[in-house]
Design a protein around this motif. Structure first.
Motif, PDB file in Angstrom:
ATOM      1  N   PRO A  88       0.840  -1.231  -0.252  1.00  0.00           N
ATOM      2  CA  PRO A  88      -0.021  -0.130   0.024  1.00  0.00           C
ATOM      3  C   PRO A  88       0.822   1.352   0.022  1.00  0.00           C
ATOM      4  N   PHE A  89       2.023   1.306   0.354  1.00  0.00           N
ATOM      5  CA  PHE A  89       2.830   2.344   0.603  1.00  0.00           C
ATOM      6  C   PHE A  89       3.799   2.332  -0.596  1.00  0.00           C
ATOM      7  N   LYS A  90       3.665   1.474  -1.555  1.00  0.00           N
ATOM      8  CA  LYS A  90       4.648   1.575  -2.930  1.00  0.00           C
ATOM      9  C   LYS A  90       6.076   1.193  -2.627  1.00  0.00           C
ATOM     10  N   ARG A 114       8.840   2.384  -7.860  1.00  0.00           N
ATOM     11  CA  ARG A 114       8.366   3.401  -8.801  1.00  0.00           C
ATOM     12  C   ARG A 114       7.479   2.695  -9.678  1.00  0.00           C
ATOM     13  N   TYR A 115       7.575   1.710 -10.137  1.00  0.00           N
ATOM     14  CA  TYR A 115       6.464   1.028 -11.056  1.00  0.00           C
ATOM     15  C   TYR A 115       5.361   0.876 -10.506  1.00  0.00           C
ATOM     16  N   ALA A 116       5.193   0.441  -9.086  1.00  0.00           N
ATOM     17  CA  ALA A 116       3.850   0.552  -8.433  1.00  0.00           C
ATOM     18  C   ALA A 116       3.091   1.853  -8.199  1.00  0.00           C
ATOM     19  N   ALA A 117       4.131   2.681  -7.840  1.00  0.00           N
ATOM     20  CA  ALA A 117       3.647   4.052  -7.653  1.00  0.00           C
ATOM     21  C   ALA A 117       3.249   4.620  -9.064  1.00  0.00           C
ATOM     22  N   ALA A 129      10.225  10.546   1.704  1.00  0.00           N
ATOM     23  CA  ALA A 129      10.262   9.194   1.770  1.00  0.00           C
ATOM     24  C   ALA A 129      11.428   8.549   1.231  1.00  0.00           C
ATOM     25  N   PRO A 130      11.882   7.689   2.227  1.00  0.00           N
ATOM     26  CA  PRO A 130      13.066   7.185   2.072  1.00  0.00           C
ATOM     27  C   PRO A 130      13.256   6.290   0.742  1.00  0.00           C
ATOM     28  N   LYS A 131      14.365   6.287  -0.058  1.00  0.00           N
ATOM     29  CA  LYS A 131      14.571   5.035  -0.961  1.00  0.00           C
ATOM     30  C   LYS A 131      14.793   3.795  -0.601  1.00  0.00           C
ATOM     31  N   ALA A 132      15.364   3.729   0.852  1.00  0.00           N
ATOM     32  CA  ALA A 132      15.258   2.251   1.126  1.00  0.00           C
ATOM     33  C   ALA A 132      15.257   2.357   2.615  1.00  0.00           C
ATOM     34  N   ILE A 133      14.732   1.216   3.181  1.00  0.00           N
ATOM     35  CA  ILE A 133      14.296   1.008   4.576  1.00  0.00           C
ATOM     36  C   ILE A 133      14.786  -0.437   4.939  1.00  0.00           C
TER      37      ILE A 133
END
Length: 391
Positions: A88-90, A114-117, A129-133
């Protein structure tokens, strides 16, 4: 279509239907008032809201728990519960962190999808929004995981050190990989309970390398504080005397040798003090976010150093206990959030679910604390000892 194929499809649909009502399903126990990213995020990013960020980080940690539970219960594809907590948060999982001792999943590295977004017309990543978590779970009291989880719990309880665990090295490498790919400002690490303790130690280790990543630590263990541990000065004094004793045993005790020994002692002490200042200056640049519930006896000691006192006007104000002195270290900065209204029972107060609930009320109690200082101080001691021993 063959009868066997049709039966297989029906079984999968039935399993998917059952999981939709599972207590750990995102639609059942996930956050209610949390918006999912859409094109409006380009104009006004929800990630700028600290409460939103905290809730999403907690959801990613829940996903880390469910990755292992899905593995144990053999839930795959549409039946898996974990993906419902990051999609849900892409975001997407690009790496599962696996404990080689029992093959259990203890965390995951997630990246912006980015594709889901783009499918939701979110053509750019929202601001903040961080790129990696890197998300790390806590202890799972299941037969498949309890042995190794408890083993690492005991490392924290008795030694305050997880550097001997393979999870520490796996997590450290995952963060380094993300930082190399995106830069430290685009990487976050989040953990709950045992995972928070692991994230704390990985974060401290990275600061010495000059890498500062945003850290969110939920219910970090602090139970070692009231167990009669010596102060930082006492512990470091014992270690330092041991090092000097080993040095004297190696160097001959002649008159000339004594002068050399005195000179070496002085060099070691000056070097240790200089290292202390350097390490402290690095650590002070790192400001982790700690989330605690005072009804949780595992983490409640983080807020013990914040006490009420009366000022000259008779009004109550908050103050912090005196810190143990560590050479070169001023007050350690940290954002410590305490639930002022929330779960009171231990099972709920130590749970991850409270942190994505908007019914819980938080307040930032202090910017530094005695236990935070002690935790970082213990890391400095170990660094000094390794340096002195030449390891």
């Amino acid at each position: 279509m063959s009868m066997a194929k049709q039966n297989e499809i029906e079984e999968k649909n039935e399993e998917k239907s059952q999981n939709s009502g599972h207590p750990d399903d995102f639609q059942v126990s996930g956050p209610r008032n949390l918006s999912t990213p859409n094109w409006r995020e380009i104009i006004r990013s929800s990630w700028k809201d600290e409460n939103y960020k905290r809730a999403v980080m907690a959801c990613f940690i829940q996903a880390a728990y469910l990755l292992e539970l899905d593995r144990q219960e053999k839930r795959e594809g549409d039946a898996a519960l974990a993906p419902k907590w990051w999609k849900p948060f892409k975001y997407k999982v690009v790496e599962e962190l696996v404990d080689e001792r029992d093959e259990s999943i203890f965390g995951a590295r997630l990246e912006w999808d980015r594709y889901a977004a783009f499918s939701d017309l979110l053509v750019v990543r929202p601001s903040k929004a961080p790129k990696a978590i890197i998300a790390l779970r806590g202890t799972l009291l299941r037969a498949a995981t309890i042995k190794r989880d408890i083993q690492d719990d005991l490392r924290i309880l008795t030694m305050e050190d997880l550097s001997g665990s393979c999870r520490f090295h796996k997590t450290l490498e995952a963060v380094r990989t993300a930082v190399k790919k995106y830069g430290s400002s685009e990487v976050c690490i989040a953990g709950h309970s045992l995972g928070a303790g692991l994230a704390l130690q990985v974060g401290k280790a990275l600061t010495v390398e000059g890498i500062f990543v945003e850290s969110h630590l939920f219910n970090p263990p602090s139970v070692s504080l009231p167990m009669g541990l010596r102060s930082i000065g006492d512990k470091f004094g014992l270690l330092w005397n041991a090092v000097k004793g080993m040095t004297r045993a190696i160097i001959p005790s002649k008159k000339k040798g004594n002068k050399e020994l005195a000179g070496l002692d002085k060099q070691l002490e000056e070097g240790a003090e200089e290292d202390s200042v350097n390490i402290c200056q690095q650590i002070q640049k790192w400001v982790p976010h700690l989330y605690v519930n005072n009804s949780d006896y595992i983490c409640c000691y983080y807020s013990d150093s914040c006490k009420k006192r009366k000022n000259c006007d008779g009004d109550e104000e908050k103050s912090m206990e005196a810190m143990p002195e560590v050479s070169g270290m001023e007050r350690v900065a940290a954002k410590l959030y305490v639930i002022s209204k929330g779960p009171m029972k231990f099972s709920e107060a130590h749970g991850i679910q409270q942190w994505w609930s908007y019914e819980s009320e938080l307040q930032m109690v202090l910017n530094g604390g005695k236990l935070i200082q002690q935790q970082l101080g213990s890391f400095i001691q170990r660094s000094h000892l390794k340096t002195a021993l030449g390891s």
